[in-house]
Design a protein around this motif. Structure first.
Motif, PDB file in Angstrom:
ATOM      1  N   THR A   8       8.670   4.534  -4.187  1.00 59.21           N
ATOM      2  CA  THR A   8      10.109   4.675  -4.275  1.00 59.21           C
ATOM      3  C   THR A   8      10.602   5.267  -2.752  1.00 59.21           C
ATOM      4  O   THR A   8      11.610   5.395  -2.466  1.00 59.21           O
ATOM      5  N   ALA A   9       9.438   5.887  -1.893  1.00 61.32           N
ATOM      6  CA  ALA A   9       9.785   6.170  -0.661  1.00 61.32           C
ATOM      7  C   ALA A   9       9.748   5.224   0.425  1.00 61.32           C
ATOM      8  O   ALA A   9      10.136   5.475   1.581  1.00 61.32           O
ATOM      9  N   ALA A  10       9.453   4.069   0.230  1.00 62.96           N
ATOM     10  CA  ALA A  10       9.215   2.989   1.215  1.00 62.96           C
ATOM     11  C   ALA A  10      10.601   2.516   1.684  1.00 62.96           C
ATOM     12  O   ALA A  10      11.688   2.673   1.205  1.00 62.96           O
ATOM     13  N   GLY A  28       6.732   7.713 -15.304  1.00 63.81           N
ATOM     14  CA  GLY A  28       5.149   7.679 -15.533  1.00 63.81           C
ATOM     15  C   GLY A  28       4.305   6.937 -14.483  1.00 63.81           C
ATOM     16  O   GLY A  28       4.671   6.745 -13.359  1.00 63.81           O
ATOM     17  N   GLY A  29       3.307   6.389 -14.910  1.00 60.98           N
ATOM     18  CA  GLY A  29       2.416   5.494 -14.058  1.00 60.98           C
ATOM     19  C   GLY A  29       1.929   6.550 -13.063  1.00 60.98           C
ATOM     20  O   GLY A  29       1.389   7.544 -13.138  1.00 60.98           O
ATOM     21  N   ALA A  30       1.726   5.834 -11.582  1.00 64.05           N
ATOM     22  CA  ALA A  30       0.822   6.572 -10.635  1.00 64.05           C
ATOM     23  C   ALA A  30       1.809   7.037  -9.527  1.00 64.05           C
ATOM     24  O   ALA A  30       2.893   6.489  -9.556  1.00 64.05           O
ATOM     25  N   LEU A  31       1.536   8.153  -8.635  1.00 63.32           N
ATOM     26  CA  LEU A  31       2.496   8.487  -7.581  1.00 63.32           C
ATOM     27  C   LEU A  31       1.571   8.510  -6.487  1.00 63.32           C
ATOM     28  O   LEU A  31       0.167   8.547  -6.564  1.00 63.32           O
ATOM     29  N   SER A  32       2.066   8.163  -5.395  1.00 63.19           N
ATOM     30  CA  SER A  32       1.381   8.222  -3.934  1.00 63.19           C
ATOM     31  C   SER A  32       2.194   9.114  -3.158  1.00 63.19           C
ATOM     32  O   SER A  32       3.468   9.100  -2.658  1.00 63.19           O
ATOM     33  N   GLN A  33       1.543   9.994  -2.729  1.00 68.07           N
ATOM     34  CA  GLN A  33       2.239  11.228  -1.955  1.00 68.07           C
ATOM     35  C   GLN A  33       3.327  11.749  -2.607  1.00 68.07           C
ATOM     36  O   GLN A  33       4.310  11.986  -1.775  1.00 68.07           O
ATOM     37  N   ALA A  35       5.457  10.173  -4.612  1.00 74.20           N
ATOM     38  CA  ALA A  35       6.569   9.227  -4.909  1.00 74.20           C
ATOM     39  C   ALA A  35       5.964   8.178  -5.722  1.00 74.20           C
ATOM     40  O   ALA A  35       4.643   7.776  -6.003  1.00 74.20           O
ATOM     41  N   ALA A  36       6.752   7.704  -6.955  1.00 72.99           N
ATOM     42  CA  ALA A  36       6.394   6.859  -7.813  1.00 72.99           C
ATOM     43  C   ALA A  36       5.881   5.479  -7.212  1.00 72.99           C
ATOM     44  O   ALA A  36       6.643   4.887  -6.464  1.00 72.99           O
ATOM     45  N   VAL A  37       4.739   5.017  -7.482  1.00 74.51           N
ATOM     46  CA  VAL A  37       4.292   3.451  -7.254  1.00 74.51           C
ATOM     47  C   VAL A  37       5.169   2.610  -7.880  1.00 74.51           C
ATOM     48  O   VAL A  37       5.382   2.632  -8.951  1.00 74.51           O
ATOM     49  N   THR A  38       5.729   1.533  -7.063  1.00 72.01           N
ATOM     50  CA  THR A  38       6.587   0.398  -7.898  1.00 72.01           C
ATOM     51  C   THR A  38       5.675  -0.657  -8.197  1.00 72.01           C
ATOM     52  O   THR A  38       4.429  -0.992  -7.419  1.00 72.01           O
ATOM     53  N   THR A  39       5.931  -1.553  -9.232  1.00 73.55           N
ATOM     54  CA  THR A  39       5.386  -2.587  -9.615  1.00 73.55           C
ATOM     55  C   THR A  39       6.238  -3.770  -9.660  1.00 73.55           C
ATOM     56  O   THR A  39       7.587  -3.822  -9.476  1.00 73.55           O
ATOM     57  N   ALA A  40       5.762  -5.023  -9.909  1.00 75.20           N
ATOM     58  CA  ALA A  40       6.568  -6.260 -10.099  1.00 75.20           C
ATOM     59  C   ALA A  40       7.340  -6.159 -11.253  1.00 75.20           C
ATOM     60  O   ALA A  40       8.233  -7.067 -11.357  1.00 75.20           O
ATOM     61  N   ALA A 103       8.659   0.778   6.566  1.00 84.29           N
ATOM     62  CA  ALA A 103       7.584   1.780   6.180  1.00 84.29           C
ATOM     63  C   ALA A 103       6.930   1.715   4.919  1.00 84.29           C
ATOM     64  O   ALA A 103       7.823   1.525   3.963  1.00 84.29           O
ATOM     65  N   ALA A 104       5.713   2.006   4.803  1.00 86.84           N
ATOM     66  CA  ALA A 104       5.197   1.971   3.254  1.00 86.84           C
ATOM     67  C   ALA A 104       4.204   3.068   3.398  1.00 86.84           C
ATOM     68  O   ALA A 104       3.913   3.567   4.481  1.00 86.84           O
ATOM     69  N   GLN A 105       3.655   3.503   2.089  1.00 81.73           N
ATOM     70  CA  GLN A 105       2.668   4.408   1.939  1.00 81.73           C
ATOM     71  C   GLN A 105       1.100   3.722   2.414  1.00 81.73           C
ATOM     72  O   GLN A 105       1.125   2.938   2.966  1.00 81.73           O
ATOM     73  N   ARG A 106       0.334   4.673   1.857  1.00 84.13           N
ATOM     74  CA  ARG A 106      -1.227   4.158   2.241  1.00 84.13           C
ATOM     75  C   ARG A 106      -1.574   2.940   2.209  1.00 84.13           C
ATOM     76  O   ARG A 106      -0.994   2.134   1.460  1.00 84.13           O
ATOM     77  N   LYS A 107      -2.547   2.736   3.033  1.00 82.38           N
ATOM     78  CA  LYS A 107      -3.269   1.439   3.081  1.00 82.38           C
ATOM     79  C   LYS A 107      -4.019   1.276   1.754  1.00 82.38           C
ATOM     80  O   LYS A 107      -4.829   2.186   1.426  1.00 82.38           O
TER      81      LYS A 107
END
Length: 111
Positions: A8-10, A28-33, A35-40, A103-107
Protein backbone atom coordinates in the motif's frame (compact mmCIF):
# COMPACT_ATOMS: atom_id res chain seq x y z
CA UNK A 1 10.75 -14.58 -11.57
CA UNK A 2 11.79 -11.46 -9.68
CA UNK A 3 10.58 -7.98 -8.92
CA UNK A 4 9.78 -5.55 -6.15
CA UNK A 5 6.89 -6.39 -3.88
CA UNK A 6 3.89 -4.07 -4.18
CA UNK A 7 2.24 -2.87 -1.01
CA UNK A 8 0.00 0.00 0.00
CA UNK A 9 3.02 2.34 0.17
CA UNK A 10 4.04 1.74 -3.48
CA UNK A 11 3.99 4.84 -5.71
CA UNK A 12 2.07 3.92 -8.87
CA UNK A 13 0.65 6.09 -11.65
CA UNK A 14 -1.42 5.59 -14.76
CA UNK A 15 0.39 6.24 -18.08
CA UNK A 16 -1.12 9.77 -18.17
CA UNK A 17 -0.08 10.87 -14.69
CA UNK A 18 -3.06 9.85 -12.55
CA UNK A 19 -2.49 8.32 -9.12
CA UNK A 20 -3.10 4.57 -8.69
CA UNK A 21 -3.98 3.23 -5.24
CA UNK A 22 -5.76 0.29 -3.65
CA UNK A 23 -9.54 0.89 -3.45
CA UNK A 24 -9.53 -0.70 -0.02
CA UNK A 25 -6.74 -1.22 2.44
CA UNK A 26 -5.79 -4.88 2.63
CA UNK A 27 -6.38 -6.24 6.10
CA UNK A 28 -4.54 -9.05 7.78
CA UNK A 29 -2.10 -10.98 5.67
CA UNK A 30 1.48 -9.80 5.44
CA UNK A 31 3.23 -6.49 6.03
CA UNK A 32 6.31 -5.13 4.29
CA UNK A 33 8.07 -2.42 6.28
CA UNK A 34 4.75 -1.70 8.02
CA UNK A 35 2.62 -1.49 4.84
CA UNK A 36 0.10 -4.17 3.83
CA UNK A 37 1.22 -6.37 0.93
CA UNK A 38 -1.21 -6.24 -2.00
CA UNK A 39 -2.41 -9.23 -3.98
CA UNK A 40 -4.28 -9.99 -7.18
CA UNK A 41 -7.44 -10.08 -5.03
CA UNK A 42 -7.23 -6.33 -4.34
CA UNK A 43 -8.93 -3.70 -6.49
CA UNK A 44 -7.01 -0.60 -7.59
CA UNK A 45 -8.51 2.76 -8.58
CA UNK A 46 -7.07 5.75 -10.45
CA UNK A 47 -7.65 9.38 -9.50
CA UNK A 48 -6.58 12.56 -11.25
CA UNK A 49 -6.01 11.11 -14.72
CA UNK A 50 -6.06 13.95 -17.29
CA UNK A 51 -6.36 11.70 -20.38
CA UNK A 52 -8.58 12.89 -23.25
CA UNK A 53 -9.50 11.38 -26.60
CA UNK A 54 -10.31 13.89 -29.36
CA UNK A 55 -10.83 16.55 -26.69
CA UNK A 56 -13.26 14.42 -24.67
CA UNK A 57 -12.20 13.40 -21.15
CA UNK A 58 -11.46 9.67 -20.96
CA UNK A 59 -9.59 9.26 -17.67
CA UNK A 60 -8.23 6.02 -16.34
CA UNK A 61 -10.41 4.93 -13.39
CA UNK A 62 -9.26 1.40 -12.55
CA UNK A 63 -6.38 -1.03 -12.87
CA UNK A 64 -6.57 -4.78 -13.33
CA UNK A 65 -3.51 -6.75 -12.30
CA UNK A 66 -2.58 -10.25 -13.40
CA UNK A 67 -0.55 -12.04 -10.76
CA UNK A 68 2.61 -13.74 -11.98
CA UNK A 69 1.64 -17.08 -10.49
CA UNK A 70 4.97 -17.12 -8.69
CA UNK A 71 3.67 -19.36 -5.94
CA UNK A 72 4.01 -16.63 -3.31
CA UNK A 73 0.60 -15.98 -1.77
CA UNK A 74 -0.99 -14.00 1.04
CA UNK A 75 -4.32 -15.31 2.32
CA UNK A 76 -4.47 -17.60 -0.73
CA UNK A 77 -4.03 -14.83 -3.35
CA UNK A 78 -0.85 -14.27 -5.37
CA UNK A 79 1.21 -11.24 -4.34
CA UNK A 80 1.75 -8.43 -6.84
CA UNK A 81 5.21 -7.42 -8.00
CA UNK A 82 6.24 -4.36 -9.99
CA UNK A 83 6.77 -6.80 -12.88
CA UNK A 84 3.19 -8.17 -12.70
CA UNK A 85 1.14 -7.54 -15.84
CA UNK A 86 -1.50 -4.83 -15.45
CA UNK A 87 -3.75 -2.59 -17.52
CA UNK A 88 -5.44 0.74 -16.77
CA UNK A 89 -9.06 1.11 -17.92
CA UNK A 90 -11.48 3.97 -18.54
CA UNK A 91 -14.99 3.98 -17.07
CA UNK A 92 -16.13 2.37 -20.36
CA UNK A 93 -13.59 -0.45 -19.76
CA UNK A 94 -11.36 0.73 -22.63
CA UNK A 95 -7.72 -0.35 -22.08
CA UNK A 96 -5.52 2.75 -21.78
CA UNK A 97 -2.05 1.36 -21.09
CA UNK A 98 -0.09 -0.20 -18.26
CA UNK A 99 0.44 1.54 -14.93
CA UNK A 100 3.86 2.92 -14.08
CA UNK A 101 5.40 1.72 -10.82
CA UNK A 102 7.69 4.50 -9.63
CA UNK A 103 8.61 3.00 -6.27
CA UNK A 104 7.97 -0.33 -4.61
CA UNK A 105 9.22 -2.16 -1.56
CA UNK A 106 11.80 -4.91 -1.14
CA UNK A 107 13.23 -6.98 -3.91
CA UNK A 108 11.73 -10.48 -4.08
CA UNK A 109 13.15 -13.39 -6.05
CA UNK A 110 11.07 -16.52 -6.60
CA UNK A 111 12.62 -19.62 -8.10
Amino acid sequence: MSGSLLDTAAVIGCPHGGRVMPATTPSGGALSQGAAVTTAAHTYIVTGCPHTVAGVPSPCVSVRWTADGSGVTVNGAHVLLDTSAAQCFSAAFVPQGPPVVQAAQRKVTVR
